[in-house]
Motif scaffolding. Structure first.
Motif, short mmCIF file in Angstrom:
data_model
loop_
_atom_site.label_atom_id
_atom_site.label_comp_id
_atom_site.label_asym_id
_atom_site.label_seq_id
_atom_site.Cartn_x
_atom_site.Cartn_y
_atom_site.Cartn_z
N ARG A 104 49.58 24.58 63.65
CA ARG A 104 51.03 24.65 63.51
C ARG A 104 51.62 23.28 63.17
O ARG A 104 52.56 23.18 62.38
N SER A 115 45.49 26.40 67.68
CA SER A 115 46.74 26.96 67.17
C SER A 115 47.82 25.89 67.08
O SER A 115 48.58 25.84 66.11
N THR A 172 53.38 37.98 62.99
CA THR A 172 52.28 37.79 63.93
C THR A 172 52.29 36.32 64.35
O THR A 172 53.04 35.50 63.79
N GLN A 173 51.43 35.98 65.31
CA GLN A 173 51.34 34.58 65.72
C GLN A 173 50.80 33.70 64.60
O GLN A 173 51.00 32.49 64.61
N GLU A 174 50.11 34.31 63.65
CA GLU A 174 49.58 33.53 62.53
C GLU A 174 50.65 33.28 61.47
O GLU A 174 50.65 32.24 60.81
N ARG A 186 44.37 27.71 72.06
CA ARG A 186 45.74 27.20 72.04
C ARG A 186 45.79 25.82 71.39
O ARG A 186 46.75 25.50 70.67
N VAL A 224 54.09 33.37 61.98
CA VAL A 224 55.24 32.60 62.48
C VAL A 224 54.95 31.11 62.30
O VAL A 224 53.90 30.61 62.68
N ALA A 248 57.80 26.89 68.05
CA ALA A 248 56.57 27.67 68.23
C ALA A 248 56.87 28.90 69.06
O ALA A 248 57.67 28.84 70.00
N PRO A 249 56.26 30.05 68.73
CA PRO A 249 56.49 31.26 69.52
C PRO A 249 55.94 31.12 70.93
O PRO A 249 55.05 30.30 71.19
N THR A 253 52.05 30.16 72.62
CA THR A 253 51.22 29.37 71.72
C THR A 253 51.52 27.90 71.95
O THR A 253 52.52 27.51 72.54
N ALA A 261 60.32 33.71 64.65
CA ALA A 261 60.40 34.99 65.33
C ALA A 261 61.80 35.19 65.90
O ALA A 261 62.50 34.22 66.22
#
Length: 281
Positions: free
Chosen positions: A45, A41, A68-70, A38, A72, A203-204, A207, A147
């Motif tokens: 970000r 990430s 995906t989380q990557e 985290r 976004v 941020a989604p 994360t 997202a």
């Protein structure tokens, strides 16, 4: 002295310790790795946000879908025409300590689908008269990919909004308001037209350094404490058993059991007198 370690009771205790300590250490290491992921990430970000939605870094929208989380939070670009006939205001949105609203305009792409574009934020009550018009003709829009939302802002009931207002930015909501398909994603433009202000990327869920991330760190400490507690309890049991065996070897604290006489009546045990006592001769 340590033969008690070979008894069935201690076999069970030792087996429990040998199994539980590695499990606790593994779970603690796993929670720590979750926290580190985290952190990484969140840093990545932040770097992307610092780079902004620069045209040189932006990728075509279709290359970043499905989300995906990557993907976004990455800069994305799309080409099309703004549909000014279906512009929406999203009330109840805060920027810093100020209340205001988003300005969302669908961008009709060449594929026929539309990309929701948040062109900016304005303070105060949602009023279409204050919104500057979007550029006409075919344009290439660059923004940060986001997202779809799952809920509206606090205090805003999506079902009670008047026409031209939007509570949740998602394809599921927009598909009932526009006569064409909508991408299940949206972008927030970072170069906005005054007096609008840019909407910072969000941020989604799951994360970044949120409360859940620090929960992972707390779980890490708990699992390591559990491992230490198991070892501590084993040591206490081992020490107490060792002291008991030693006391028995020295005859300390051993209760004398009366020996029954031939007629069945218990006799009082006698303690042998010391060898130096003359009365025993």
């Amino acid at each position: 002295m340590y033969r008690f370690l070979l008894t069935p009771r201690w076999w069970v205790i030792n087996l429990f310790v040998l199994l539980s300590v590695p499990v606790c250490l593994f779970m603690g290491s796993w929670q720590l790795s979750r926290f580190e992921d985290r952190v990484d990430s969140h840093q990545a970000r932040q770097e992307r946000s610092a780079e902004g939605a620069a045209e040189a870094l932006a990728k075509p929208l279709d290359d970043l879908l499905p989300l995906t989380q990557e993907t976004v939070g990455q800069p994305a670009r799309a080409t099309g025409r703004y549909d000014t006939g279906h512009e929406f205001l999203v009330p109840g949105r805060r920027l810093g300590d100020r209340d205001g609203f988003y300005v969302l305009t669908p961008l009709r792409t060449g594929e026929g689908r539309a990309l929701p574009v948040v062109r900016g934020w304005l303070p105060g009550e949602a009023d279409p008269a204050r919104v500057p018009p979007p550029p006409g003709g075919e344009v290439t829009v660059t923004g940060v990919l986001q997202a779809p939302e799952s809920r509206s802002s606090p205090g805003v009931h999506a079902g009670a909004l008047p026409s031209g207002r939007l509570g949740i930015i998602s394809a599921a909501t927009l598909v009932n308001m526009v006569p064409y398909e909508v991408y299940d994603a949206w972008i927030t433009v970072q170069r906005v037209r005054e007096p609008m202000e840019a909407v910072p990327p969000v941020a989604p869920a799951g994360t970044g350094l949120d409360l859940k991330a620090f929960q992972n760190l707390g779980y890490t400490a708990q699992w390591f404490v559990f491992a230490g507690f198991v070892l501590f309890m084993w040591y206490r049991l081992f020490r107490r058993e060792t002291e008991t065996v030693r006391d028995r070897a020295l005859g300390i604290g051993v209760e004398e059991v009366p020996t029954p006489s031939p007629d069945g009546t218990p006799t009082t045990p006698t303690t042998p007198a010391p060898s130096g006592d003359s009365s025993a001769r």
